[in-house]
Structures are given as structure tokens and as C-alpha cells.
Design a protein around this motif. Sequence first.
Motif, PDB file in Angstrom:
ATOM      1  N   TYR B  71      36.799  36.771  46.243  1.00 63.35           N
ATOM      2  CA  TYR B  71      38.135  36.897  46.220  1.00 63.35           C
ATOM      3  C   TYR B  71      38.862  36.743  44.848  1.00 63.35           C
ATOM      4  CZ  TYR B  71      36.715  32.213  47.856  1.00 63.35           C
ATOM      5  OH  TYR B  71      36.064  31.207  48.059  1.00 63.35           O
ATOM      6  N   ILE B  72      39.994  37.284  44.830  1.00 61.40           N
ATOM      7  CA  ILE B  72      40.687  37.517  43.531  1.00 61.40           C
ATOM      8  C   ILE B  72      42.098  37.233  43.667  1.00 61.40           C
ATOM      9  CG2 ILE B  72      40.954  40.007  43.393  1.00 61.40           C
ATOM     10  CD1 ILE B  72      39.941  40.077  40.727  1.00 61.40           C
ATOM     11  N   ARG B 143      31.630  41.249  43.465  1.00 63.76           N
ATOM     12  CA  ARG B 143      33.082  41.144  42.298  1.00 63.76           C
ATOM     13  C   ARG B 143      33.234  42.707  42.048  1.00 63.76           C
ATOM     14  NH1 ARG B 143      36.467  37.378  40.434  1.00 63.76           N
ATOM     15  NH2 ARG B 143      37.541  37.864  38.456  1.00 63.76           N
ATOM     16  N   TRP B 144      32.279  43.164  41.550  1.00 65.27           N
ATOM     17  CA  TRP B 144      32.320  44.729  41.213  1.00 65.27           C
ATOM     18  C   TRP B 144      32.913  45.524  42.132  1.00 65.27           C
ATOM     19  CZ3 TRP B 144      33.479  48.178  37.880  1.00 65.27           C
ATOM     20  CH2 TRP B 144      32.927  49.629  38.101  1.00 65.27           C
ATOM     21  N   MET B 145      32.279  45.334  43.429  1.00 64.04           N
ATOM     22  CA  MET B 145      32.579  46.006  44.542  1.00 64.04           C
ATOM     23  C   MET B 145      34.184  45.915  45.060  1.00 64.04           C
ATOM     24  SD  MET B 145      29.203  45.919  46.501  1.00 64.04           S
ATOM     25  CE  MET B 145      29.229  47.010  47.631  1.00 64.04           C
ATOM     26  N   LEU B 146      34.394  44.678  44.910  1.00 65.97           N
ATOM     27  CA  LEU B 146      35.817  44.230  45.371  1.00 65.97           C
ATOM     28  C   LEU B 146      36.791  44.913  44.480  1.00 65.97           C
ATOM     29  CD1 LEU B 146      37.060  40.604  45.901  1.00 65.97           C
ATOM     30  CD2 LEU B 146      37.889  41.776  43.762  1.00 65.97           C
ATOM     31  N   LEU B 147      36.409  44.876  42.999  1.00 65.62           N
ATOM     32  CA  LEU B 147      37.542  45.403  42.108  1.00 65.62           C
ATOM     33  C   LEU B 147      37.546  47.108  42.251  1.00 65.62           C
ATOM     34  CD1 LEU B 147      36.102  43.183  38.995  1.00 65.62           C
ATOM     35  CD2 LEU B 147      38.427  43.246  40.039  1.00 65.62           C
ATOM     36  N   GLN B 148      36.377  47.592  42.883  1.00 67.40           N
ATOM     37  CA  GLN B 148      36.507  49.142  42.948  1.00 67.40           C
ATOM     38  C   GLN B 148      37.568  49.279  44.107  1.00 67.40           C
ATOM     39  OE1 GLN B 148      32.308  50.344  43.212  1.00 67.40           O
ATOM     40  NE2 GLN B 148      32.737  51.634  41.826  1.00 67.40           N
ATOM     41  N   ASP B 149      37.383  48.448  45.135  1.00 61.76           N
ATOM     42  CA  ASP B 149      37.903  48.482  46.165  1.00 61.76           C
ATOM     43  C   ASP B 149      39.403  48.497  45.936  1.00 61.76           C
ATOM     44  OD1 ASP B 149      37.726  48.814  49.241  1.00 61.76           O
ATOM     45  OD2 ASP B 149      38.543  46.824  49.533  1.00 61.76           O
ATOM     46  N   LEU B 150      39.908  47.346  45.430  1.00 62.29           N
ATOM     47  CA  LEU B 150      41.047  47.101  44.889  1.00 62.29           C
ATOM     48  C   LEU B 150      41.733  48.010  43.860  1.00 62.29           C
ATOM     49  CD1 LEU B 150      43.333  44.690  44.967  1.00 62.29           C
ATOM     50  CD2 LEU B 150      42.378  43.748  43.086  1.00 62.29           C
ATOM     51  N   HIS B 151      40.865  48.752  43.154  1.00 63.92           N
ATOM     52  CA  HIS B 151      41.393  49.523  42.078  1.00 63.92           C
ATOM     53  C   HIS B 151      41.777  50.913  43.053  1.00 63.92           C
ATOM     54  CE1 HIS B 151      41.781  51.530  38.302  1.00 63.92           C
ATOM     55  NE2 HIS B 151      41.154  52.713  38.636  1.00 63.92           N
ATOM     56  N   ARG B 152      41.219  51.225  44.048  1.00 62.35           N
ATOM     57  CA  ARG B 152      41.452  52.324  44.788  1.00 62.35           C
ATOM     58  C   ARG B 152      42.818  52.153  45.471  1.00 62.35           C
ATOM     59  NH1 ARG B 152      37.121  52.056  48.103  1.00 62.35           N
ATOM     60  NH2 ARG B 152      35.387  52.066  46.520  1.00 62.35           N
ATOM     61  N   GLN B 153      43.067  50.830  45.980  1.00 60.55           N
ATOM     62  CA  GLN B 153      44.352  50.628  46.618  1.00 60.55           C
ATOM     63  C   GLN B 153      45.530  50.701  45.567  1.00 60.55           C
ATOM     64  OE1 GLN B 153      44.271  47.642  49.401  1.00 60.55           O
ATOM     65  NE2 GLN B 153      42.102  48.314  49.937  1.00 60.55           N
ATOM     66  N   ASN B 154      45.202  50.028  44.409  1.00 62.85           N
ATOM     67  CA  ASN B 154      46.089  49.629  43.178  1.00 62.85           C
ATOM     68  C   ASN B 154      45.604  50.127  41.961  1.00 62.85           C
ATOM     69  OD1 ASN B 154      47.941  48.620  41.659  1.00 62.85           O
ATOM     70  ND2 ASN B 154      47.884  46.379  42.060  1.00 62.85           N
ATOM     71  N   PRO B 155      45.705  51.312  41.502  1.00 64.10           N
ATOM     72  CA  PRO B 155      45.335  51.906  40.266  1.00 64.10           C
ATOM     73  C   PRO B 155      45.599  51.174  39.036  1.00 64.10           C
ATOM     74  CG  PRO B 155      46.140  53.829  41.703  1.00 64.10           C
ATOM     75  CD  PRO B 155      46.608  52.341  42.380  1.00 64.10           C
ATOM     76  N   HIS B 156      46.633  50.589  39.114  1.00 63.29           N
ATOM     77  CA  HIS B 156      47.251  49.854  37.837  1.00 63.29           C
ATOM     78  C   HIS B 156      46.696  48.642  37.560  1.00 63.29           C
ATOM     79  CE1 HIS B 156      50.138  52.729  37.460  1.00 63.29           C
ATOM     80  NE2 HIS B 156      50.520  52.590  38.856  1.00 63.29           N
ATOM     81  N   PHE B 157      45.659  47.920  38.426  1.00 58.84           N
ATOM     82  CA  PHE B 157      45.050  46.779  38.546  1.00 58.84           C
ATOM     83  C   PHE B 157      43.872  46.826  37.569  1.00 58.84           C
ATOM     84  CE2 PHE B 157      42.276  43.374  39.424  1.00 58.84           C
ATOM     85  CZ  PHE B 157      42.939  42.209  39.554  1.00 58.84           C
ATOM     86  N   VAL B 158      44.044  45.879  36.559  1.00 57.26           N
ATOM     87  CA  VAL B 158      42.753  45.877  35.354  1.00 57.26           C
ATOM     88  C   VAL B 158      42.355  44.423  35.368  1.00 57.26           C
ATOM     89  CG1 VAL B 158      42.083  46.290  33.154  1.00 57.26           C
ATOM     90  CG2 VAL B 158      44.015  48.015  34.186  1.00 57.26           C
ATOM     91  N   ASP B 159      40.950  44.308  35.480  1.00 60.51           N
ATOM     92  CA  ASP B 159      40.046  43.111  35.215  1.00 60.51           C
ATOM     93  C   ASP B 159      39.283  43.082  34.253  1.00 60.51           C
ATOM     94  OD1 ASP B 159      38.463  40.904  35.378  1.00 60.51           O
ATOM     95  OD2 ASP B 159      39.437  40.302  37.334  1.00 60.51           O
ATOM     96  N   TYR B 160      39.270  42.434  33.152  1.00 65.36           N
ATOM     97  CA  TYR B 160      38.296  42.708  32.231  1.00 65.36           C
ATOM     98  C   TYR B 160      37.005  42.207  32.196  1.00 65.36           C
ATOM     99  CZ  TYR B 160      42.483  44.475  29.745  1.00 65.36           C
ATOM    100  OH  TYR B 160      43.450  45.402  29.459  1.00 65.36           O
ATOM    101  N   ASN B 161      36.760  41.531  33.318  1.00 63.71           N
ATOM    102  CA  ASN B 161      35.417  41.099  33.555  1.00 63.71           C
ATOM    103  C   ASN B 161      34.596  42.128  33.887  1.00 63.71           C
ATOM    104  OD1 ASN B 161      35.374  38.363  33.360  1.00 63.71           O
ATOM    105  ND2 ASN B 161      36.633  38.109  35.307  1.00 63.71           N
ATOM    106  N   VAL B 162      35.238  43.557  34.380  1.00 64.60           N
ATOM    107  CA  VAL B 162      34.383  44.513  34.686  1.00 64.60           C
ATOM    108  C   VAL B 162      33.610  45.146  33.876  1.00 64.60           C
ATOM    109  CG1 VAL B 162      34.805  47.114  35.045  1.00 64.60           C
ATOM    110  CG2 VAL B 162      36.192  45.315  36.277  1.00 64.60           C
TER     111      VAL B 162
END
Lengths: 189, 218
Positions: B71-72, B143-162
Amino acid sequence: MKTRRVHRNRSYNRDSSNAKTRKWMTHNRALLTAYLWFGATLLGLFTVLMLSSTYHGVVMPFNNFLAWSTAGVLTLLGGGPLTVNGTSVSGTTFGFSVAEGCNGIYALVIVIAGVMALPIRWSRKVVGLILAAVYIMALNYIRLLTLWYFGQTSPLLFDTMHLYVWEFIIIALGAAFCYWWYEKSARSR
Amino acid sequence: MKNLRAPAKIALVIVLFAVTYVPIELLWQRLLPTYSRLLSAVAESVANVIETRGSWYGVQVKGDDFVVEAYIALPGNRSNQYSFDCTRPTNLVSYNIPLWAALATASAYFLKRKTRWKFLLLAPLIIVAWHVCDLTIFAKNARWMLLQDLHRQNPHFVDYNVKWQWFWWWLFELNRRIIDPFLPLLLWILFCARPFSAGLGRQTPTPAHSGAVPAYRK
């Protein structure tokens, strides 16, 4: 004085432990070099396989070839009419797909790392690599053919053979190959 | 039987392995639910210890799977968090334990007492420790998959852990394809291969001033 003596003792202990480490390193040099070669070759080849260009340019065409040739051998053995579509082979009652982990490439990578780690001449290593490739690919063909027959008999047997038994058979026979090649090369030296 | 030549010993170990593996695997299937629950509890505790900024994942056993819930916290609203479930079958994490047990049973007779105890006590500790690492690596990949999923819904979301995620993906694949199935064999080679190998063992050089006569001068 006491403090100085303690200091001397400490320095003596450090020296003796350094000497012990050095002695251990000298005694096990061949083994350590073999482990280093094994690790470096394994990680290097694995990283190359993980690249997208390797996957699309080498692994996928190889999987297609494997599916096509397995279907050919099964037809020759009287496996009935088979349809090949890319990496999947299907018959009237059963079908399977040659996925990324089913092509024997990872087992081959480990055997290659094993042969490279052996303390033998380079010419023997090259011959060993060629033999290893032929050996693992032959084993993988036998694996695919037997899995086909197991799959037709029972799905549970197919899963057990696919996930547990064959995986270990290939590992054990791969390790046995490395051992055999080393013994053979050491004797011919 | 201990005086057999090395190839005969290895052939015997392979045969004994084949004979003992099936009953050990059947026994392991009975122990697997208990082991999985214990492992998930340990993996979750480890997650809470190693994550300095507060744990962002939890490990649970649901049915026959380990479920990693990553979760994030979404920016702007602290109470609002986004979660993602990733599943990994319990038997795929721990199937190297029966492989180790069968290898240990098959080769125990041929090993020296010290080597035998090493392989019986140290190897399972390493395997269990690696299972915790396995779930941790899997969670990092989740976490990577979560961020990809989140990015699909919210393209402006950036997490530098990526930027480190390629490493976790690489490690996860290395674990899944090579370490998981080969760990018992690698440990067997590390701990037990010497009694089975004629020349791969120690290389003892003749000390220069030890007085020892090199073999070719005798």
C-alpha cells in the motif's frame, strides 16, 4: 606496561588471524576461483537472458522451434493429429505451451556456469559447453515428450512431474554432467 | 559401501533421492499450511523491521497463496491510501524444503559426521532465511506493480523509488527461475561435494622452504 602487553597480544592475535585467513585462501584457491567463475557466469548469462531484445530475438523463436519440433516427434511416435500455434501444441484431448521456463535454457545456463567454473583447459571447456548444450536440449526433449504423455493420463500427474520431479531430474543430471566432464578432463590432463 | 568410487556414490545418491523424494513430498504437503502461516508471520515482522519509513506491505496466507498487500499513501491526503494485492503460491516458495530433505536423506550415509551435521542444521536455516528474503523481494516487486497500476489511474503520480525497481524485478526473476529450484543442490555442492569429488577440493602448494621434496624429484 600491562597496557602495552595487552596491546602486543592483540596485535599478535590479529596477525595470526590474518595469517590463518591467508593460509585458508591459499589452500582453497581452486575452490574459491571455481565459485567466483560460477557466480559471475551465472549472473552474467541470466542478465543477458532477461533483456527484452534477447527475449524477442532468441528465446521466443527458440520456443516456437521447440514446440514445432516436439509436435513433429510426437506425430512420428503416433501422437495423433497435432496443431501447433506459436509456442502451443494441442491435440484432441490435451495441449500444452512451451513457456519461458520450459525450454531448458535456464538449466543450460547453470550447466554452462558449472563447466566454466571447472579448473580445466579452455579447449576442454569449449568442448564441454557444446556437449552440455546437446545434452540439456536432449533431456528437455525427453521431458516435453514424457510430459505430453503424463498430461494425457492425468492433470495431477502432469503438474507433479512438471513442477517438482522433472525440474529436479534436470538439475541432478546437469550437475552429474559437470561432475563427469570434470573427472574426464582431469584424467586426460 | 563407503569405499565405492565417486561416480558410483553419486549414482546411488540419485537413486536414493528418487526413492525418498515422493514420501517426503507427501509428508511436506501435510506440514505446509503450518509452515506457511509461520513464514508469513516472520516475513511481516521482517517487513516492519527493515522498512525505516513505516511498513508499506503486509504478508498473509489466503487459501494456498501468500498474499502480499502493498500500500502507498496518496499525496495530499494522509488518511487515503492505495493498496494492491499480489499472490505467490505457498508451495512455489517452499518446495525446496522437501528437495533438501530428500538430498540429505540420500547422501547422509556417505558424509563425514561433521559435514552431515552442517548439511542437516545449517542448510535448512539458510533455506528458511531465503524464504523470508523471497517474500521480501516479491513484496518489493509488488510495489512496482502497485505503482504501475496507480500510474495508469493517475498519470501525474510520481514515486522516485521506481528507479530501483528493475533491480527488484531482476532479483525476483533470478529467485524464481534459478535460486528457488537450485538452492538445495547449491548447498549440497557447498557443504557435501568434497567427499564425492576427486580433485575439486583443496589445492595445497608445497611451501618453498618447508623441506618437502616435490613429487617430480622423488
